[in-house]
Design a protein around this motif. Sequence first.
Motif, PDB file in Angstrom:
ATOM      1  N   ALA A 219       0.816  -1.232   0.000  1.00  0.00           N
ATOM      2  CA  ALA A 219       0.000   0.000   0.000  1.00  0.00           C
ATOM      3  C   ALA A 219       0.842   1.272   0.000  1.00  0.00           C
ATOM      4  O   ALA A 219       0.447   2.289   0.543  1.00  0.00           O
ATOM      5  N   ARG A 220       2.015   1.242  -0.640  1.00  0.00           N
ATOM      6  CA  ARG A 220       2.844   2.449  -0.757  1.00  0.00           C
ATOM      7  C   ARG A 220       2.578   3.069  -2.130  1.00  0.00           C
ATOM      8  O   ARG A 220       3.269   2.826  -3.108  1.00  0.00           O
ATOM      9  N   ASP A 221       1.523   3.891  -2.173  1.00  0.00           N
ATOM     10  CA  ASP A 221       1.020   4.408  -3.449  1.00  0.00           C
ATOM     11  C   ASP A 221       2.011   5.334  -4.145  1.00  0.00           C
ATOM     12  O   ASP A 221       2.130   5.328  -5.364  1.00  0.00           O
ATOM     13  N   VAL A 222       2.718   6.156  -3.381  1.00  0.00           N
ATOM     14  CA  VAL A 222       3.638   7.122  -3.990  1.00  0.00           C
ATOM     15  C   VAL A 222       4.781   6.398  -4.704  1.00  0.00           C
ATOM     16  O   VAL A 222       5.113   6.704  -5.853  1.00  0.00           O
ATOM     17  N   SER A 223       5.397   5.443  -4.020  1.00  0.00           N
ATOM     18  CA  SER A 223       6.483   4.680  -4.626  1.00  0.00           C
ATOM     19  C   SER A 223       5.990   3.860  -5.814  1.00  0.00           C
ATOM     20  O   SER A 223       6.704   3.708  -6.817  1.00  0.00           O
ATOM     21  N   THR A 224       4.778   3.336  -5.709  1.00  0.00           N
ATOM     22  CA  THR A 224       4.199   2.574  -6.814  1.00  0.00           C
ATOM     23  C   THR A 224       4.030   3.444  -8.046  1.00  0.00           C
ATOM     24  O   THR A 224       4.317   3.022  -9.177  1.00  0.00           O
ATOM     25  N   LYS A 225       3.604   4.663  -7.850  1.00  0.00           N
ATOM     26  CA  LYS A 225       3.424   5.591  -8.972  1.00  0.00           C
ATOM     27  C   LYS A 225       4.754   5.925  -9.628  1.00  0.00           C
ATOM     28  O   LYS A 225       4.861   6.008 -10.856  1.00  0.00           O
ATOM     29  N   VAL A 226       5.797   6.110  -8.808  1.00  0.00           N
ATOM     30  CA  VAL A 226       7.123   6.401  -9.347  1.00  0.00           C
ATOM     31  C   VAL A 226       7.623   5.236 -10.205  1.00  0.00           C
ATOM     32  O   VAL A 226       8.143   5.441 -11.310  1.00  0.00           O
ATOM     33  N   HIS A 227       7.467   4.028  -9.707  1.00  0.00           N
ATOM     34  CA  HIS A 227       7.908   2.854 -10.453  1.00  0.00           C
ATOM     35  C   HIS A 227       7.085   2.675 -11.730  1.00  0.00           C
ATOM     36  O   HIS A 227       7.621   2.276 -12.775  1.00  0.00           O
ATOM     37  N   LEU A 228       5.797   2.966 -11.657  1.00  0.00           N
ATOM     38  CA  LEU A 228       4.942   2.839 -12.836  1.00  0.00           C
ATOM     39  C   LEU A 228       5.355   3.838 -13.915  1.00  0.00           C
ATOM     40  O   LEU A 228       5.387   3.498 -15.104  1.00  0.00           O
ATOM     41  N   ASN A 229       5.697   5.054 -13.506  1.00  0.00           N
ATOM     42  CA  ASN A 229       6.169   6.058 -14.470  1.00  0.00           C
ATOM     43  C   ASN A 229       7.489   5.624 -15.104  1.00  0.00           C
ATOM     44  O   ASN A 229       7.718   5.834 -16.301  1.00  0.00           O
ATOM     45  N   ALA A 230       8.363   5.032 -14.294  1.00  0.00           N
ATOM     46  CA  ALA A 230       9.638   4.542 -14.816  1.00  0.00           C
ATOM     47  C   ALA A 230       9.426   3.413 -15.825  1.00  0.00           C
ATOM     48  O   ALA A 230      10.102   3.349 -16.863  1.00  0.00           O
ATOM     49  N   ILE A 231       8.478   2.535 -15.527  1.00  0.00           N
ATOM     50  CA  ILE A 231       8.158   1.435 -16.440  1.00  0.00           C
ATOM     51  C   ILE A 231       7.613   1.978 -17.760  1.00  0.00           C
ATOM     52  O   ILE A 231       8.005   1.528 -18.854  1.00  0.00           O
ATOM     53  N   LYS A 232       6.717   2.962 -17.676  1.00  0.00           N
ATOM     54  CA  LYS A 232       6.150   3.559 -18.892  1.00  0.00           C
ATOM     55  C   LYS A 232       7.225   4.226 -19.735  1.00  0.00           C
ATOM     56  O   LYS A 232       7.255   4.082 -20.964  1.00  0.00           O
ATOM     57  N   ALA A 233       8.144   4.955 -19.069  1.00  0.00           N
ATOM     58  CA  ALA A 233       9.212   5.648 -19.793  1.00  0.00           C
ATOM     59  C   ALA A 233      10.148   4.648 -20.473  1.00  0.00           C
ATOM     60  O   ALA A 233      10.513   4.820 -21.646  1.00  0.00           O
ATOM     61  N   LEU A 234      10.524   3.590 -19.735  1.00  0.00           N
ATOM     62  CA  LEU A 234      11.432   2.595 -20.287  1.00  0.00           C
ATOM     63  C   LEU A 234      10.766   1.812 -21.419  1.00  0.00           C
ATOM     64  O   LEU A 234      11.395   1.530 -22.449  1.00  0.00           O
ATOM     65  N   ALA A 235       9.496   1.469 -21.240  1.00  0.00           N
ATOM     66  CA  ALA A 235       8.769   0.741 -22.276  1.00  0.00           C
ATOM     67  C   ALA A 235       8.641   1.588 -23.541  1.00  0.00           C
ATOM     68  O   ALA A 235       8.797   1.087 -24.662  1.00  0.00           O
ATOM     69  N   SER A 236       8.372   2.890 -23.363  1.00  0.00           N
ATOM     70  CA  SER A 236       8.252   3.793 -24.515  1.00  0.00           C
ATOM     71  C   SER A 236       9.576   3.885 -25.267  1.00  0.00           C
ATOM     72  O   SER A 236       9.614   3.830 -26.504  1.00  0.00           O
ATOM     73  N   PHE A 237      10.665   4.031 -24.520  1.00  0.00           N
ATOM     74  CA  PHE A 237      11.965   4.107 -25.164  1.00  0.00           C
ATOM     75  C   PHE A 237      12.323   2.800 -25.864  1.00  0.00           C
ATOM     76  O   PHE A 237      12.923   2.801 -26.942  1.00  0.00           O
ATOM     77  N   SER A 238      11.958   1.673 -25.249  1.00  0.00           N
ATOM     78  CA  SER A 238      12.239   0.366 -25.865  1.00  0.00           C
ATOM     79  C   SER A 238      11.537   0.230 -27.209  1.00  0.00           C
ATOM     80  O   SER A 238      12.115  -0.254 -28.187  1.00  0.00           O
ATOM     81  N   VAL A 239      10.281   0.680 -27.264  1.00  0.00           N
ATOM     82  CA  VAL A 239       9.530   0.639 -28.529  1.00  0.00           C
ATOM     83  C   VAL A 239      10.205   1.538 -29.568  1.00  0.00           C
ATOM     84  O   VAL A 239      10.369   1.151 -30.733  1.00  0.00           O
ATOM     85  N   LEU A 240      10.617   2.732 -29.165  1.00  0.00           N
ATOM     86  CA  LEU A 240      11.301   3.650 -30.079  1.00  0.00           C
ATOM     87  C   LEU A 240      12.621   3.054 -30.564  1.00  0.00           C
ATOM     88  O   LEU A 240      12.951   3.144 -31.755  1.00  0.00           O
ATOM     89  N   TYR A 241      13.368   2.446 -29.655  1.00  0.00           N
ATOM     90  CA  TYR A 241      14.676   1.875 -30.009  1.00  0.00           C
ATOM     91  C   TYR A 241      14.522   0.738 -31.009  1.00  0.00           C
ATOM     92  O   TYR A 241      15.220   0.697 -32.035  1.00  0.00           O
ATOM     93  N   VAL A 242      13.612  -0.188 -30.710  1.00  0.00           N
ATOM     94  CA  VAL A 242      13.397  -1.341 -31.592  1.00  0.00           C
ATOM     95  C   VAL A 242      12.903  -0.877 -32.966  1.00  0.00           C
ATOM     96  O   VAL A 242      13.369  -1.371 -34.006  1.00  0.00           O
ATOM     97  N   THR A 243      11.981   0.069 -32.983  1.00  0.00           N
ATOM     98  CA  THR A 243      11.471   0.599 -34.254  1.00  0.00           C
ATOM     99  C   THR A 243      12.570   1.265 -35.056  1.00  0.00           C
ATOM    100  O   THR A 243      12.667   1.097 -36.277  1.00  0.00           O
ATOM    101  N   ASN A 244      13.435   2.021 -34.370  1.00  0.00           N
ATOM    102  CA  ASN A 244      14.533   2.705 -35.054  1.00  0.00           C
ATOM    103  C   ASN A 244      15.501   1.716 -35.698  1.00  0.00           C
ATOM    104  O   ASN A 244      15.922   1.909 -36.844  1.00  0.00           O
ATOM    105  N   VAL A 245      15.853   0.664 -34.969  1.00  0.00           N
ATOM    106  CA  VAL A 245      16.778  -0.348 -35.513  1.00  0.00           C
ATOM    107  C   VAL A 245      16.147  -1.042 -36.709  1.00  0.00           C
ATOM    108  O   VAL A 245      16.799  -1.241 -37.752  1.00  0.00           O
ATOM    109  N   PHE A 246      14.871  -1.397 -36.597  1.00  0.00           N
ATOM    110  CA  PHE A 246      14.184  -2.086 -37.696  1.00  0.00           C
ATOM    111  C   PHE A 246      14.114  -1.205 -38.938  1.00  0.00           C
ATOM    112  O   PHE A 246      14.438  -1.639 -40.053  1.00  0.00           O
TER     113      PHE A 246
END
Length: 302
Positions: A219-246
């Motif tokens: 039930a640590r909502d603040v830390s959960t939100k921080v980790h969720l934002n980090a996951i979204k940022a990393l996932a977005s960059f991963s999609v951009l990176y893979v698309t760029n290489v392809f």
Amino acid sequence: MPTLFELFGFVLLLIETLTGMVGNGFIAIVNCIDWFRSRKLSSADMILSCLSLFRFAFHAVMIQVAIFNLFLVNPSLMLKLNIAYDSSSVFLNTTSLWFAAWLSVLYCVKITNFSHPLFLQMKRRFPGLVPWLLLGTVVFSAITTTVAITGSIIVSKCNLLDSHLNNNNDSAINTTSSCKFLILLYIFPNLFPFTIFLFSSILLLTSLWRHKNLLRNSARDVSTKVHLNAIKALASFSVLYVTNVFVGNLSIVFSRMGIYDIGVHFIFLNVMAAYSSGHALILIFISPKLKQESVKIKSKQH
């Protein structure tokens, strides 16, 4: 005369390029100022500085390539310029892909928790290896670019030779086949950083997701939100990176196989520009230091 679609692609590329140059330039300037003040630079900031500088140069080369392809009609001059711009863009793009891969590895060893002895040793030693990895990356990219451009010249000579071979004998077939395999000289160097980036990103995303679930259960909502934002940022960059290489590899295949359409070429350039610009914005958004500096600039403007 450029068509409406080509002009639209050029204008879009110009916007993306300017955005990327401003974003990457901002990251490089902030880190350089911080380095000048503190007389030291962290491993992450060191990679970010090099990545931003090389991407800034890549955007500058990219917009010049677009201008010459769209408005220059002198074939002999275009041939010379294409060799120069191919060398620059391949070198800068390959180096940037390596830098982004090392950044992902650095975040992975810093954040991910594994008890394997090899991983623990890498966790301790990797930050100290960063300067040598960056230097080695530049040297490796320069070598592979030289080999690739040399291979491109060989391909051109082979194609010229094939045009004089009127019979379908084994010699002509073998010559054509060997020339087509030289395309791999462009593609292989990008596959190494792509594999490293993909492996480290998957490990990092998995670790962040598990940690987020643990925090949610406690039930640590603040830390959960921080980790969720980090996951979204990393996932977005991963999609951009893979698309760029392809798209980058697809562009190389099209170009070396003689399949060239300026409209399709602009689509490739726009995707590659969107990757670099998008990642710069993501970095500014998730980095507290960069975000704080951008807020200061906005407040001064108002």
